[in-house]
Design a protein around this motif. Structure first.
Motif, short mmCIF file in Angstrom:
data_model
loop_
_atom_site.label_atom_id
_atom_site.label_comp_id
_atom_site.label_asym_id
_atom_site.label_seq_id
_atom_site.Cartn_x
_atom_site.Cartn_y
_atom_site.Cartn_z
N THR A 167 119.20 11.82 95.01
CA THR A 167 119.05 12.98 94.13
C THR A 167 117.59 13.23 93.78
O THR A 167 117.10 14.36 93.81
CB THR A 167 119.86 12.76 92.83
OG1 THR A 167 121.23 12.64 93.18
CG2 THR A 167 119.69 13.93 91.87
N ILE A 170 115.64 14.64 96.71
CA ILE A 170 115.92 16.08 96.89
C ILE A 170 115.07 16.90 95.91
O ILE A 170 114.53 17.95 96.25
CB ILE A 170 117.43 16.38 96.72
CG1 ILE A 170 118.23 15.76 97.87
CG2 ILE A 170 117.69 17.90 96.66
CD1 ILE A 170 119.74 15.86 97.72
N MET A 376 121.95 18.60 95.60
CA MET A 376 122.10 17.34 94.86
C MET A 376 123.58 17.06 94.57
O MET A 376 124.01 15.91 94.54
CB MET A 376 121.33 17.40 93.54
CG MET A 376 119.83 17.31 93.75
SD MET A 376 118.77 17.71 92.32
CE MET A 376 119.82 17.82 90.94
N TYR A 453 125.61 12.63 92.09
CA TYR A 453 124.19 12.33 91.78
C TYR A 453 123.87 10.85 91.93
O TYR A 453 123.20 10.26 91.11
CB TYR A 453 123.84 12.84 90.37
CG TYR A 453 124.25 14.27 90.17
CD1 TYR A 453 123.62 15.28 90.90
CD2 TYR A 453 125.28 14.61 89.31
CE1 TYR A 453 124.00 16.61 90.75
CE2 TYR A 453 125.67 15.94 89.15
CZ TYR A 453 125.03 16.93 89.89
OH TYR A 453 125.41 18.24 89.75
#
Length: 454
Positions: A167, A170, A376, A453
């Protein structure tokens, strides 16, 4: 840009017309066209077309091709790759030809061609939703790919470091796009696109070269992974979507061609076609070795991203992953530009916002934030490829150009052109129906064990 004479009645408040690259338009639209990202700059060279098309085509899809081969098998896999290359090359030629089929007019956007083929309202409804889903889907998948590749780079160069969530990677990848998305038009991202095109050829070569170096693995298996016939069939469907995703450049080809200057003596289709041929040769040089060598080396043990399967030599795999990051930065921008064009057109023409830097800053930043959030939340890489590849890439890439060609040119029934287009349409419709089924099943299976996440 010269205004023509006012209309015959001669009153001062009347609409004047001006000629913009051979396209007669009301004067009120001219400033708008000079501001919008697709039509604001028309000084591109043929090689711009080549690397824009390579950047648009060779992306996350090429890394998933060995995995697609493992689900298709040797015979069907090679057949699907070759047929897809031929069909999409043909439909891309159609798009380039149709860009200026009406004298004095250019179809700068996919939906404008759709409106000419199907009518003002129907054309919009047929093309815009599909094109938008394609471009937004690509941007989401590229966010996932960028984050995955950054994480892989971190893990390879620092295997003993504390693990960082994908996450966060990203989010790091997205931070670049908050800046780059402010570049005004296609020609302003030419440097980014060139770097991306070079990177795509480089990491593709590393992917198959490292696979050759590793050689055929001990106990390699080429049989289908699933132990059931139903599982094998769904995996096969999903793999068709993976291949369709790999051939996705059609959604931005008219917009790329719009940046090339055009006159009746020197139409834009000549330099554009030269660029497309170069791009498609490079596509073949990337796709076929990666797909075939990757599958040969690892068989059905290959992962959905070939660079994740390759562990050594560490420095080379780390370099390749960073090349992927650079490439998908460029690809993200290529696919985002038509979305920005649509958003800004609606905001200015329909919602009456004033065009300017503030509008651009807010609207484009919101778009980047949305794609980041979705990436995400749903980073199912192979499932996303299969689902989106079949659902919207098949129509816009495999058969919508053929439908428009039949509608506009009306080739003689049972002629070679008529047969060719109908074969492409039938193949494309089959792909559109079966590929999302397989992709959706993969997403559902992975979602069972997925933690948000993570």
């Amino acid at each position: 840009m010269e205004a023509e004479g006012a209309s015959s009645s001669g009153t001062s408040g009347e609409h004047r017309k001006a000629e913009v690259n051979g396209d007669l338009q009301p004067a009120g639209n001219i400033k708008m066209n000079e501001w919008l990202p697709i039509s604001s700059s028309r000084n591109a060279k043929w090689w711009y077309s080549a690397f824009h098309n390579v950047t648009a085509m060779v992306g996350a899809g090429v890394l998933g091709l060995p995995y697609a081969m493992s689900e298709l098998g040797w015979g069907p896999g090679i057949a699907v790759l070759v047929i897809s290359w031929i069909v999409t090359f043909y439909t891309l030629w159609q798009m380039v030809e149709m860009h200026e089929m009406v004298p004095g007019k250019r179809f700068d956007r996919y939906h404008e061609l759709g409106q000419h083929a199907f009518g003002e309202k129907l054309g919009l409804w047929i093309v815009v939703p599909q094109q938008l889903v394609v471009e937004v889907a690509v941007n989401i998948v590229y966010m996932v790919t960028g984050g995955q590749s950054l994480k892989k780079f971190h893990d390879v160069i620092c295997p003993h470091c504390k693990s960082i969530k994908q996450t966060y990677f990203i989010m790091i990848f997205a931070s670049v796009h908050f800046v780059l998305s402010q570049l005004p038009n296609f020609n302003s991202i030419v440097g980014v696109s060139l770097a991306a095109a070079v990177m795509s050829l480089s990491y593709s070569t590393i992917a198959w070269g490292a696979s050759v170096d590793k050689g055929k693995q001990a106990n390699v298996e080429y049989g289908y992974k699933s132990s059931t016939a139903v599982g094998t069939m769904f995996n096969f469907f999903s793999a068709l979507g993976d291949v369709a995703f790999a051939y996705a450049g059609h959604n931005v080809v008219l917009e790329i061609q719009a940046t090339i200057p055009s006159t009746p003596e020197k139409p834009s289709k000549k330099p554009m076609w030269k660029g497309v041929i170069v791009a498609y040769i490079i596509v073949a040089m990337c796709y076929f070795p990666v797909a075939l060598v990757g599958y040969w080396a690892f068989g059905n043990a290959v992962q959905d991203n070939i660079l994740i399967t390759l562990e050594k030599p560490r420095w080379l795999i780390a370099t390749a992953n960073m090349m992927v990051v650079v490439h998908v930065i460029g690809s993200y921008q290529i696919y985002a530009m038509p979305v920005f064009d649509m958003m800004e057109t609606v905001l200015v023409k329909k919602l009456h916002f004033s065009p300017g830097l503030t509008l651009r800053l807010i609207s484009r930043s919101v778009y980047v934030a949305i794609t980041m959030f979705l990436a995400m939340t749903f980073p199912f890489f192979s499932g996303l490829l299969g689902f989106f590849g079949g659902f919207v890439f098949a129509p816009t890439t495999y058969f919508l150009p053929c439908v428009m060609w039949l509608s506009i040119y009306k080739p003689k029934r049972y002629s070679l052109s008529w047969f060719t287009n109908w074969i492409c349409i039938i193949l494309g419709v089959i792909l559109m129906i079966v590929a999302p089924i397989g992709g959706l099943r993969q997403i559902i299976i992975k979602a069972k064990t997925y933690k948000f996440y993570s």
